[in-house]
Write a protein that holds these residues in place. Sequence first.
Motif, mmCIF file in Angstrom:
data_model
loop_
_atom_site.group_PDB
_atom_site.id
_atom_site.type_symbol
_atom_site.label_atom_id
_atom_site.label_comp_id
_atom_site.label_asym_id
_atom_site.label_seq_id
_atom_site.Cartn_x
_atom_site.Cartn_y
_atom_site.Cartn_z
ATOM 1 N N SER A 1 41.873 46.446 49.199
ATOM 2 C CA SER A 1 41.999 48.455 49.805
ATOM 3 C C SER A 1 43.148 49.286 49.657
ATOM 4 O O SER A 1 43.417 50.244 48.971
ATOM 5 N N PHE A 2 43.974 48.593 50.465
ATOM 6 C CA PHE A 2 45.095 49.487 50.167
ATOM 7 C C PHE A 2 45.887 49.240 49.330
ATOM 8 O O PHE A 2 46.579 50.209 48.668
ATOM 9 N N ARG A 3 46.210 48.166 48.819
ATOM 10 C CA ARG A 3 47.076 47.587 47.248
ATOM 11 C C ARG A 3 46.481 48.363 45.845
ATOM 12 O O ARG A 3 46.949 49.434 45.306
ATOM 13 N N LYS A 4 45.016 48.603 45.918
ATOM 14 C CA LYS A 4 44.577 49.579 45.136
ATOM 15 C C LYS A 4 45.001 51.147 45.033
ATOM 16 O O LYS A 4 44.900 51.857 44.009
ATOM 17 N N LEU B 1 49.839 37.978 46.490
ATOM 18 C CA LEU B 1 49.516 39.284 46.337
ATOM 19 C C LEU B 1 50.252 39.769 47.805
ATOM 20 O O LEU B 1 51.084 41.207 47.511
ATOM 21 N N TYR B 2 50.865 39.021 48.754
ATOM 22 C CA TYR B 2 52.089 39.459 49.835
ATOM 23 C C TYR B 2 53.256 39.407 49.426
ATOM 24 O O TYR B 2 53.679 40.795 49.628
ATOM 25 N N GLY B 3 53.322 38.870 48.416
ATOM 26 C CA GLY B 3 54.783 39.319 47.710
ATOM 27 C C GLY B 3 55.081 40.369 47.100
ATOM 28 O O GLY B 3 56.241 41.427 46.953
ATOM 29 N N TRP B 4 54.220 40.901 46.244
ATOM 30 C CA TRP B 4 53.309 41.817 45.366
ATOM 31 C C TRP B 4 54.446 42.860 45.833
ATOM 32 O O TRP B 4 54.549 43.961 45.575
ATOM 33 N N TYR C 1 57.292 35.017 47.201
ATOM 34 C CA TYR C 1 56.947 34.371 45.724
ATOM 35 C C TYR C 1 57.719 33.201 46.046
ATOM 36 O O TYR C 1 56.572 31.930 45.137
ATOM 37 N N ARG C 2 58.831 32.452 46.518
ATOM 38 C CA ARG C 2 58.874 30.989 46.825
ATOM 39 C C ARG C 2 58.011 30.593 47.462
ATOM 40 O O ARG C 2 57.293 28.720 47.258
ATOM 41 N N LYS C 3 57.056 30.726 48.801
ATOM 42 C CA LYS C 3 55.968 29.570 49.283
ATOM 43 C C LYS C 3 54.476 29.732 48.145
ATOM 44 O O LYS C 3 54.191 28.308 47.930
ATOM 45 N N THR C 4 54.355 31.261 46.994
ATOM 46 C CA THR C 4 53.095 30.541 46.232
ATOM 47 C C THR C 4 53.808 29.526 45.332
ATOM 48 O O THR C 4 53.098 28.603 45.144
#
Length: 258
Positions: free
Chosen positions: A103-106, A132-135, A150-153
Motif C-alpha cells: 500500500s505504501f508503494r502503490k 521490492l525493498y531495493g526498488w 538488488y545484489r541480495k535479490t
Amino acid sequence: VIAEKEGRVRDAAEAFIKAQEIDPKTDLAVKIGELYLSIGDTRNARLYMSQLVNDDDAPAEALYNYALRLQREDLWEISIRPLRKAVEKDPSLEPAWRALATSFRKTKKYSDAANTYKKVLTFGDDKLQWFLYGWSLVKSDRTEEGIEAYRKTIELDPLYAKAQYNLALALISLENHEEALNILGVCRELEDNSYRVLFNMGICCYALEEYDRSIELYDLALEKKETSAVWNNIGLAYLALGDKKEANSCFKIAKGMK
C-alpha cells in the motif's frame, strides 16, 4: 440470514442494518459491509466496514482481511490505516506487513515502503521482497542501499532479470558505468538482446568513451525499436568521434521523430 441464503443480497443487508440499529455490533457492521462489497457497492461497503478500524477491540486478522478487500478495489490509501492498526496489534502478522508495504508503494510513499519491506525481511529471505525493498529504496533516493538490496535479490536468484536490469540502472545513476555494463551483459542474455538493454549498454560505452562500440550497440537497439532517443545518442557518439556530418544526419532523423 434467509435473504442472504436465497441470494437476495440487498434485502439481507437491509435486514442486518435494522438489527444493527437495535443492537450495534462491529462484527455485524462488517457483515453488512461484506454484503455490499459482494455486489460492488463500494461506498456502502466502506461505510460499514470502516467501523472495524474504530473498534479498539478489533482483532488484527479482521483488520488485515478488511484491508485486503480495500486493496482489491484499488483503495490503497484507505487500506493503510487498518493495516497499521493490524501490525500494531500483532507485530508477528507477516502478511499484514507485506500488504502494508504494498500500500505504501502503490501510494508512492517510497520511504515508508522501504522501511516496511525491511521489516518484512526480518521474517525470512524472499527474492521478491528483496527486489521490492531495493526498488523502494532507489525511489526514495537511497540508491546505494537499493543497490545492495538488488545484489541480495540476485544472490538468491541469479536469473532474476528485473533485478539484474534495475541494478544496472542504479549503477548508471551513480555513474558506475563499467560495472553497469558488465551486468547489462548478463541482462542481454536473459532478455535476448532487448531494446532497453542494448540502449543502456550504448549509454555505458559512450560514458566510458568507447564511442565506436556505443554506435554498434545503438544500431542493434534500432533493429529492435526505432526511437528518437537512439538516433540522438548515435549522433552524440559520432560527434564525439569528430564526424559532424554523420552526427547532424542522426540529429535530423531524431528531430523528425519527435
